[in-house]
Design a protein around this motif. Structure first.
Motif, PDB file in Angstrom:
ATOM      1  N   VAL A   1     -19.646  47.845 -22.525  1.00 28.17           N
ATOM      2  CA  VAL A   1     -21.101  47.881 -22.664  1.00 28.17           C
ATOM      3  C   VAL A   1     -21.593  46.517 -23.129  1.00 28.17           C
ATOM      4  O   VAL A   1     -20.919  45.809 -23.872  1.00 28.17           O
ATOM      5  CB  VAL A   1     -21.584  48.983 -23.631  1.00 28.17           C
ATOM      6  CG1 VAL A   1     -21.243  50.361 -23.098  1.00 28.17           C
ATOM      7  CG2 VAL A   1     -21.042  48.800 -25.026  1.00 28.17           C
ATOM      8  N   GLN A   2     -22.770  46.166 -22.648  1.00 29.11           N
ATOM      9  CA  GLN A   2     -23.424  44.921 -23.044  1.00 29.11           C
ATOM     10  C   GLN A   2     -24.493  45.262 -24.061  1.00 29.11           C
ATOM     11  O   GLN A   2     -25.302  46.159 -23.848  1.00 29.11           O
ATOM     12  CB  GLN A   2     -24.059  44.257 -21.827  1.00 29.11           C
ATOM     13  CG  GLN A   2     -24.747  42.961 -22.143  1.00 29.11           C
ATOM     14  CD  GLN A   2     -25.331  42.305 -20.902  1.00 29.11           C
ATOM     15  OE1 GLN A   2     -25.167  42.783 -19.786  1.00 29.11           O
ATOM     16  NE2 GLN A   2     -26.023  41.202 -21.103  1.00 29.11           N
ATOM     17  N   VAL A   3     -24.492  44.533 -25.170  1.00 32.06           N
ATOM     18  CA  VAL A   3     -25.490  44.712 -26.222  1.00 32.06           C
ATOM     19  C   VAL A   3     -26.268  43.412 -26.318  1.00 32.06           C
ATOM     20  O   VAL A   3     -25.711  42.369 -26.635  1.00 32.06           O
ATOM     21  CB  VAL A   3     -24.826  45.061 -27.571  1.00 32.06           C
ATOM     22  CG1 VAL A   3     -25.875  45.219 -28.655  1.00 32.06           C
ATOM     23  CG2 VAL A   3     -23.986  46.325 -27.446  1.00 32.06           C
ATOM     24  N   GLY A   4     -27.557  43.490 -26.007  1.00 31.69           N
ATOM     25  CA  GLY A   4     -28.339  42.267 -25.944  1.00 31.69           C
ATOM     26  C   GLY A   4     -27.894  41.438 -24.762  1.00 31.69           C
ATOM     27  O   GLY A   4     -27.443  41.961 -23.748  1.00 31.69           O
ATOM     28  N   SER A   5     -27.982  40.128 -24.888  1.00 34.63           N
ATOM     29  CA  SER A   5     -27.623  39.281 -23.757  1.00 34.63           C
ATOM     30  C   SER A   5     -26.225  38.677 -23.840  1.00 34.63           C
ATOM     31  O   SER A   5     -25.718  38.182 -22.839  1.00 34.63           O
ATOM     32  CB  SER A   5     -28.643  38.150 -23.610  1.00 34.63           C
ATOM     33  OG  SER A   5     -28.615  37.329 -24.765  1.00 34.63           O
ATOM     34  N   ARG A   6     -25.570  38.730 -25.016  1.00 35.03           N
ATOM     35  CA  ARG A   6     -24.314  37.984 -25.156  1.00 35.03           C
ATOM     36  C   ARG A   6     -23.160  38.743 -25.773  1.00 35.03           C
ATOM     37  O   ARG A   6     -22.061  38.202 -25.867  1.00 35.03           O
ATOM     38  CB  ARG A   6     -24.574  36.734 -25.997  1.00 35.03           C
ATOM     39  CG  ARG A   6     -25.669  35.883 -25.376  1.00 35.03           C
ATOM     40  CD  ARG A   6     -25.718  34.557 -25.952  1.00 35.03           C
ATOM     41  NE  ARG A   6     -24.551  33.844 -25.434  1.00 35.03           N
ATOM     42  CZ  ARG A   6     -24.198  32.657 -25.809  1.00 35.03           C
ATOM     43  NH1 ARG A   6     -24.897  32.027 -26.706  1.00 35.03           N
ATOM     44  NH2 ARG A   6     -23.144  32.068 -25.311  1.00 35.03           N
ATOM     45  N   ARG A   7     -23.375  39.961 -26.237  1.00 30.15           N
ATOM     46  CA  ARG A   7     -22.282  40.694 -26.886  1.00 30.15           C
ATOM     47  C   ARG A   7     -21.802  41.825 -25.979  1.00 30.15           C
ATOM     48  O   ARG A   7     -22.595  42.532 -25.394  1.00 30.15           O
ATOM     49  CB  ARG A   7     -22.728  41.263 -28.230  1.00 30.15           C
ATOM     50  CG  ARG A   7     -23.041  40.173 -29.238  1.00 30.15           C
ATOM     51  CD  ARG A   7     -23.465  40.745 -30.562  1.00 30.15           C
ATOM     52  NE  ARG A   7     -24.721  41.466 -30.390  1.00 30.15           N
ATOM     53  CZ  ARG A   7     -25.120  42.476 -31.145  1.00 30.15           C
ATOM     54  NH1 ARG A   7     -24.379  42.895 -32.130  1.00 30.15           N
ATOM     55  NH2 ARG A   7     -26.271  43.066 -30.919  1.00 30.15           N
ATOM     56  N   TYR A   8     -20.487  41.971 -25.905  1.00 34.90           N
ATOM     57  CA  TYR A   8     -19.878  43.014 -25.088  1.00 34.90           C
ATOM     58  C   TYR A   8     -18.861  43.775 -25.934  1.00 34.90           C
ATOM     59  O   TYR A   8     -18.135  43.181 -26.728  1.00 34.90           O
ATOM     60  CB  TYR A   8     -19.173  42.412 -23.868  1.00 34.90           C
ATOM     61  CG  TYR A   8     -20.138  41.809 -22.880  1.00 34.90           C
ATOM     62  CD1 TYR A   8     -20.591  42.553 -21.798  1.00 34.90           C
ATOM     63  CD2 TYR A   8     -20.599  40.505 -23.042  1.00 34.90           C
ATOM     64  CE1 TYR A   8     -21.483  42.001 -20.895  1.00 34.90           C
ATOM     65  CE2 TYR A   8     -21.489  39.949 -22.136  1.00 34.90           C
ATOM     66  CZ  TYR A   8     -21.929  40.705 -21.068  1.00 34.90           C
ATOM     67  OH  TYR A   8     -22.812  40.161 -20.181  1.00 34.90           O
ATOM     68  N   TYR A   9     -18.801  45.088 -25.712  1.00 32.60           N
ATOM     69  CA  TYR A   9     -17.883  45.951 -26.435  1.00 32.60           C
ATOM     70  C   TYR A   9     -17.135  46.828 -25.448  1.00 32.60           C
ATOM     71  O   TYR A   9     -17.688  47.232 -24.426  1.00 32.60           O
ATOM     72  CB  TYR A   9     -18.642  46.851 -27.422  1.00 32.60           C
ATOM     73  CG  TYR A   9     -19.341  46.071 -28.498  1.00 32.60           C
ATOM     74  CD1 TYR A   9     -18.736  45.870 -29.728  1.00 32.60           C
ATOM     75  CD2 TYR A   9     -20.596  45.522 -28.286  1.00 32.60           C
ATOM     76  CE1 TYR A   9     -19.371  45.148 -30.718  1.00 32.60           C
ATOM     77  CE2 TYR A   9     -21.239  44.794 -29.267  1.00 32.60           C
ATOM     78  CZ  TYR A   9     -20.622  44.612 -30.478  1.00 32.60           C
ATOM     79  OH  TYR A   9     -21.251  43.882 -31.450  1.00 32.60           O
ATOM     80  N   ARG A  10     -15.888  47.119 -25.755  1.00 34.08           N
ATOM     81  CA  ARG A  10     -15.078  48.023 -24.939  1.00 34.08           C
ATOM     82  C   ARG A  10     -14.976  49.364 -25.649  1.00 34.08           C
ATOM     83  O   ARG A  10     -14.608  49.433 -26.814  1.00 34.08           O
ATOM     84  CB  ARG A  10     -13.698  47.440 -24.711  1.00 34.08           C
ATOM     85  CG  ARG A  10     -12.797  48.402 -23.943  1.00 34.08           C
ATOM     86  CD  ARG A  10     -11.714  47.706 -23.200  1.00 34.08           C
ATOM     87  NE  ARG A  10     -12.337  46.894 -22.141  1.00 34.08           N
ATOM     88  CZ  ARG A  10     -11.747  45.846 -21.588  1.00 34.08           C
ATOM     89  NH1 ARG A  10     -10.560  45.467 -21.977  1.00 34.08           N
ATOM     90  NH2 ARG A  10     -12.356  45.167 -20.631  1.00 34.08           N
TER      91      ARG A  10
ATOM     92  N   VAL B   1     -14.612  38.717 -21.804  1.00 35.11           N
ATOM     93  CA  VAL B   1     -15.920  38.784 -21.143  1.00 35.11           C
ATOM     94  C   VAL B   1     -15.869  38.041 -19.816  1.00 35.11           C
ATOM     95  O   VAL B   1     -16.350  38.535 -18.786  1.00 35.11           O
ATOM     96  CB  VAL B   1     -17.030  38.226 -22.053  1.00 35.11           C
ATOM     97  CG1 VAL B   1     -18.337  38.055 -21.294  1.00 35.11           C
ATOM     98  CG2 VAL B   1     -17.230  39.114 -23.272  1.00 35.11           C
ATOM     99  N   GLN B   2     -15.262  36.864 -19.796  1.00 36.55           N
ATOM    100  CA  GLN B   2     -15.148  36.091 -18.566  1.00 36.55           C
ATOM    101  C   GLN B   2     -14.327  36.856 -17.521  1.00 36.55           C
ATOM    102  O   GLN B   2     -14.678  36.875 -16.342  1.00 36.55           O
ATOM    103  CB  GLN B   2     -14.539  34.717 -18.842  1.00 36.55           C
ATOM    104  CG  GLN B   2     -15.407  33.830 -19.704  1.00 36.55           C
ATOM    105  CD  GLN B   2     -16.803  33.644 -19.139  1.00 36.55           C
ATOM    106  OE1 GLN B   2     -16.994  33.501 -17.947  1.00 36.55           O
ATOM    107  NE2 GLN B   2     -17.797  33.673 -20.022  1.00 36.55           N
ATOM    108  N   ALA B   3     -13.233  37.487 -17.946  1.00 39.74           N
ATOM    109  CA  ALA B   3     -12.412  38.269 -17.023  1.00 39.74           C
ATOM    110  C   ALA B   3     -13.191  39.470 -16.488  1.00 39.74           C
ATOM    111  O   ALA B   3     -13.092  39.798 -15.306  1.00 39.74           O
ATOM    112  CB  ALA B   3     -11.136  38.735 -17.724  1.00 39.74           C
ATOM    113  N   MET B   4     -13.981  40.112 -17.316  1.00 40.88           N
ATOM    114  CA  MET B   4     -14.792  41.254 -16.900  1.00 40.88           C
ATOM    115  C   MET B   4     -15.813  40.819 -15.850  1.00 40.88           C
ATOM    116  O   MET B   4     -16.036  41.508 -14.864  1.00 40.88           O
ATOM    117  CB  MET B   4     -15.495  41.866 -18.102  1.00 40.88           C
ATOM    118  CG  MET B   4     -16.407  43.021 -17.751  1.00 40.88           C
ATOM    119  SD  MET B   4     -17.487  43.499 -19.099  1.00 40.88           S
ATOM    120  CE  MET B   4     -18.504  42.051 -19.251  1.00 40.88           C
ATOM    121  N   ARG B   5     -16.404  39.676 -16.037  1.00 40.01           N
ATOM    122  CA  ARG B   5     -17.413  39.178 -15.089  1.00 40.01           C
ATOM    123  C   ARG B   5     -16.813  38.857 -13.736  1.00 40.01           C
ATOM    124  O   ARG B   5     -17.499  38.909 -12.719  1.00 40.01           O
ATOM    125  CB  ARG B   5     -18.108  37.942 -15.659  1.00 40.01           C
ATOM    126  CG  ARG B   5     -19.042  38.296 -16.798  1.00 40.01           C
ATOM    127  CD  ARG B   5     -19.719  37.076 -17.324  1.00 40.01           C
ATOM    128  NE  ARG B   5     -20.659  37.449 -18.376  1.00 40.01           N
ATOM    129  CZ  ARG B   5     -21.146  36.610 -19.257  1.00 40.01           C
ATOM    130  NH1 ARG B   5     -20.794  35.336 -19.229  1.00 40.01           N
ATOM    131  NH2 ARG B   5     -21.984  37.017 -20.173  1.00 40.01           N
TER     132      ARG B   5
END
Length: 105
Positions: A31-40, A99-103
């Motif tokens: 999930v993306q929280v805001g514009s720069r934080r990601y959580y699994r 995050v880079q790998a997810m993108r």
């Protein structure tokens, strides 16, 4: 209100601040929280259809903060069967490399 007391590794967020999601497979959602934080979110068991769904609802359980497993529940549409409820078993913030790998997926 402030987030629950936590150690340095725990990072909390509110479900209402989630701005996007990616279903990695049947038991993992980023999930993306805001514009720069990601959580699994690792889910407690398989959650059919989460990896192809175009929308989900994320609910916080117990308080408005999501800090660790069992604080979050996904509601995933399941055509013909109605909504599927999927409980998170763990929650963690992704590193910049993750995050880079997810993108790239």
């Amino acid at each position: 209100p402030s987030p629950p007391a936590s150690g340095p590794a725990r990072v909390c967020y509110k479900a209402r601040n989630v701005s996007g999601f990616t279903g990695a497979d049947d038991d993992t959602v980023d999930v993306q929280v805001g514009s720069r934080r990601y959580y699994r979110l690792e889910l407690a068991g398989i959650c059919p259809n989460v990896n192809w769904s175009t929308r989900v609802a994320l609910l916080s359980r117990g308080s408005s903060w999501i800090c660790h497993g069992l604080d979050a529940e996904l509601i995933v549409p399941n055509p013909g069967l109605g909504p599927q409820r999927c409980l998170a078993s763990s929650v963690r913030r992704l590193s910049e490399a993750e995050v880079q790998a997810m993108r790239r997926r």
